[in-house]
Design a protein around this motif. Structure first.
Motif, mmCIF file in Angstrom:
data_model
loop_
_atom_site.group_PDB
_atom_site.id
_atom_site.type_symbol
_atom_site.label_atom_id
_atom_site.label_comp_id
_atom_site.label_asym_id
_atom_site.label_seq_id
_atom_site.Cartn_x
_atom_site.Cartn_y
_atom_site.Cartn_z
ATOM 1 N N PRO A 1 0.839 -1.208 0.000
ATOM 2 C CA PRO A 1 0.000 0.000 0.000
ATOM 3 C C PRO A 1 0.869 1.252 0.000
ATOM 4 O O PRO A 1 2.015 1.212 0.437
ATOM 5 C CB PRO A 1 -0.763 -0.114 1.314
ATOM 6 C CG PRO A 1 0.087 -0.968 2.183
ATOM 7 C CD PRO A 1 0.807 -1.914 1.271
ATOM 8 N N GLU A 2 0.299 2.351 -0.491
ATOM 9 C CA GLU A 2 1.089 3.580 -0.572
ATOM 10 C C GLU A 2 1.253 4.232 0.802
ATOM 11 O O GLU A 2 2.325 4.705 1.139
ATOM 12 C CB GLU A 2 0.437 4.553 -1.549
ATOM 13 C CG GLU A 2 0.841 4.212 -2.980
ATOM 14 C CD GLU A 2 0.060 4.987 -4.012
ATOM 15 O OE1 GLU A 2 -0.472 6.064 -3.683
ATOM 16 O OE2 GLU A 2 -0.021 4.492 -5.160
ATOM 17 N N ARG B 1 4.203 -2.881 10.325
ATOM 18 C CA ARG B 1 2.759 -2.818 10.113
ATOM 19 C C ARG B 1 2.361 -3.679 8.919
ATOM 20 O O ARG B 1 3.177 -3.920 8.029
ATOM 21 C CB ARG B 1 2.305 -1.376 9.861
ATOM 22 C CG ARG B 1 2.355 -0.527 11.104
ATOM 23 C CD ARG B 1 2.176 0.947 10.794
ATOM 24 N NE ARG B 1 2.322 1.726 12.015
ATOM 25 C CZ ARG B 1 1.307 2.032 12.818
ATOM 26 N NH1 ARG B 1 0.069 1.673 12.525
ATOM 27 N NH2 ARG B 1 1.516 2.730 13.910
ATOM 28 N N ALA B 2 1.119 -4.098 8.901
ATOM 29 C CA ALA B 2 0.626 -4.884 7.761
ATOM 30 C C ALA B 2 -0.885 -4.778 7.701
ATOM 31 O O ALA B 2 -1.528 -4.459 8.709
ATOM 32 C CB ALA B 2 1.027 -6.343 7.903
ATOM 33 N N GLU B 3 -1.467 -5.071 6.513
ATOM 34 C CA GLU B 3 -2.920 -5.080 6.453
ATOM 35 C C GLU B 3 -3.438 -6.398 7.033
ATOM 36 O O GLU B 3 -2.834 -7.452 6.857
ATOM 37 C CB GLU B 3 -3.505 -4.797 5.083
ATOM 38 C CG GLU B 3 -3.000 -5.452 3.832
ATOM 39 C CD GLU B 3 -1.704 -4.966 3.242
ATOM 40 O OE1 GLU B 3 -0.647 -5.259 3.833
ATOM 41 O OE2 GLU B 3 -1.740 -4.371 2.155
ATOM 42 N N THR B 4 -4.527 -6.299 7.783
ATOM 43 C CA THR B 4 -5.117 -7.503 8.365
ATOM 44 C C THR B 4 -6.249 -8.031 7.490
ATOM 45 O O THR B 4 -6.769 -9.102 7.729
ATOM 46 C CB THR B 4 -5.694 -7.201 9.771
ATOM 47 O OG1 THR B 4 -6.532 -6.057 9.664
ATOM 48 C CG2 THR B 4 -4.581 -6.931 10.767
ATOM 49 N N ASP B 5 -6.631 -7.252 6.482
ATOM 50 C CA ASP B 5 -7.715 -7.718 5.595
ATOM 51 C C ASP B 5 -7.161 -8.016 4.206
ATOM 52 O O ASP B 5 -5.973 -7.860 3.964
ATOM 53 C CB ASP B 5 -8.837 -6.679 5.532
ATOM 54 C CG ASP B 5 -8.303 -5.306 5.153
ATOM 55 O OD1 ASP B 5 -7.071 -5.180 4.959
ATOM 56 O OD2 ASP B 5 -9.096 -4.358 5.052
ATOM 57 N N GLY B 6 -8.026 -8.460 3.328
ATOM 58 C CA GLY B 6 -7.595 -8.818 1.979
ATOM 59 C C GLY B 6 -7.024 -10.221 1.958
ATOM 60 O O GLY B 6 -6.923 -10.867 2.998
ATOM 61 N N PRO B 7 -6.652 -10.717 0.763
ATOM 62 C CA PRO B 7 -6.152 -12.086 0.658
ATOM 63 C C PRO B 7 -4.889 -12.289 1.499
ATOM 64 O O PRO B 7 -4.075 -11.386 1.618
ATOM 65 C CB PRO B 7 -5.822 -12.233 -0.836
ATOM 66 C CG PRO B 7 -6.438 -11.082 -1.515
ATOM 67 C CD PRO B 7 -6.696 -10.015 -0.514
ATOM 68 N N CYS B 8 -4.784 -13.479 2.057
ATOM 69 C CA CYS B 8 -3.676 -13.795 2.945
ATOM 70 C C CYS B 8 -2.404 -14.101 2.152
ATOM 71 O O CYS B 8 -2.458 -14.730 1.098
ATOM 72 C CB CYS B 8 -4.093 -14.996 3.774
ATOM 73 S SG CYS B 8 -2.842 -15.576 4.873
#
Ligand code: GDP
Ligand code: MG
Length: 365
Positions: free
Chosen positions: A70-71, A248-255
């Motif tokens: 992500p940006e 940090r990381a996204e917790t949603d979206g494809p794993c």
């Protein structure tokens, strides 16, 4: 080509078009016509059904490819840092890991470690969670690095006070530098008589470690994995550094994640997976290397079944069709088309298994 029609794929796998269409309908594809098109990934999965080994040109696939980062990282959730313990053989890596692991058992309500797991999370006194990795098999590490993966955020470099810098110490330093991962040095076995800590520091500096004592920014902590001396200092150093790194990381979206270890247990083929983006849940379909899993259950390092595993969290995953390999990357299949093909194969494998069982029963009669 990016896309292929049903008619062309049937030709490629040397099937009669109407037989092929019936097969696709059996897989759950509705309204299949000769000019129905599918992407390379789905076509490849179907071709594998007919015994072909597709050579994927993945340059344009959308599904089953890692998402771009992500940006704006500030909108992401904090995740536990991944800390890998490295160093020369017999310098005390396992002893230090065991010490950290024991403190994690004290910190949880569960009974203790029921199985070996090469990765585990520890809740620090401050409440911060850190995930520790046993040095993964060398080849697994290399294969992950070849794909540009920084599986680890911090390296704890264990150096025995009575043995100083040795070939595998130097290899670990090179690895950390190549991956641009910060090091914390743990000079171990300080309980031993007649050790020369200053000489160890000199050796580290000679091998390119910028230690604090000499004006650099690499922390050096003196520990004994045997007596526990200095171990809180080591944990604190890891917490402080990880606060600076702010992973940090996204917790949603494809794993997305990695296979750290793979093997067979009572519940079948399992892999220790480390999630690095998204959240893994039972029922998800994931692909790793040449195999895939429709995840039945997720089990943490305490042998406890969990409902999900988010970024920075290691879990053992079952439901594998074939044995994945340490170092394989994990991607979640999200498109309906790839799920259909994988589901079809899972069911086919299940029918085959039942048929084999029936045959065995009949043979016993
Ligand atoms: P690894 O090969 O790096 O995993 O090393 P181990 O943890 O297996 O330790 C090698 C040997 O050193 C074992 O016999 C340990 O008991 C011993 N050892 C590890 N840490 C210490 C320490 O702090 N002090 C002393 N005296 N012995 C240690
Ligand atoms: Mg060891």
């Amino acid at each position: 080509p990016e896309y292929i029609s049903v008619a062309n794929l049937a030709r490629a796998v040397k099937m009669r078009l109407d037989d092929f269409i019936v097969q696709m309908q059996n897989m759950g594809f509705e309204d299949v016509s000769h000019d129905h098109v599918m992407n390379a990934e789905v076509a490849g999965l179907i071709a594998m059904e007919y015994g072909y080994e597709p050579i994927a040109d993945t340059s344009k696939e959308e599904d089953l490819l890692p998402r771009p980062p992500p940006e704006d990282k500030s909108v992401l959730q904090p995740r536990p840092p991944i800390v890998t313990i490295m160093g020369h053989v017999d310098h005390g890596k396992t002893t230090i890991l065991d010490w950290l692991r024991k403190s994690s058992i004290v910190a949880t309500e569960h009974g203790g470690i029921t199985q070996h797991i090469g990765a585990f999370s520890v809740t620090m006194p401050s409440g911060k969670i850190i995930t520790f990795l046993d040095t993964p098999g060398h080849s697994a590490f290399l294969s992950m690095r070849e794909r540009g993966a920084n599986v680890t955020d911090i390296v704890i470099l264990v150096v025995a006070a009575d043995d100083s810098v040795k070939p595998q110490t130097i290899e670990a330093i090179k690895h950390a530098k190549a991956a641009n991962v910060p090091i914390i040095v743990a000079i171990n076995k300080i309980d031993k008589e007649g050790t020369d800590i200053d000489a160890v520091k000199q050796d580290l500096a000679k091998n390119g470690v910028d230690i604090e004592d000499f004006g650099g920014d690499t922390q050096v902590v003196l520990v004994s994995g045997k007596t526990g001396q200095g171990m809180e200092g080591l944990e604190e150093a890891a917490v402080t550094l990880s606060e600076v790194l702010d992973m940090r990381a996204e917790t949603d979206g494809p794993c997305e994640g990695w296979v750290l270890e793979a093997g067979t247990e009572k519940r079948g083929r399992v892999a220790t997976a480390l999630v690095n983006r998204g959240t893994l849940r039972p029922g998800d379909i994931i692909v790793a290397g040449q195999t895939w899993s429709r995840v039945r259950s997720l089990i943490n390092e305490h042998g406890v079944e969990v409902e999900f595993a988010g970024p920075g969290t290691p879990v053992t995953v079952d439901g594998w069709r074939d044995q994945p390999l340490a170092g394989d990357s994990i991607l979640q299949a999200v498109s309906e088309a790839s799920k259909k093909v994988i589901n079809f194969r899972m069911e086919k494998a299940e029918r085959l298994r039942q048929a084999t069982d029936m045959e065995a029963i009949n043979n016993q009669r």
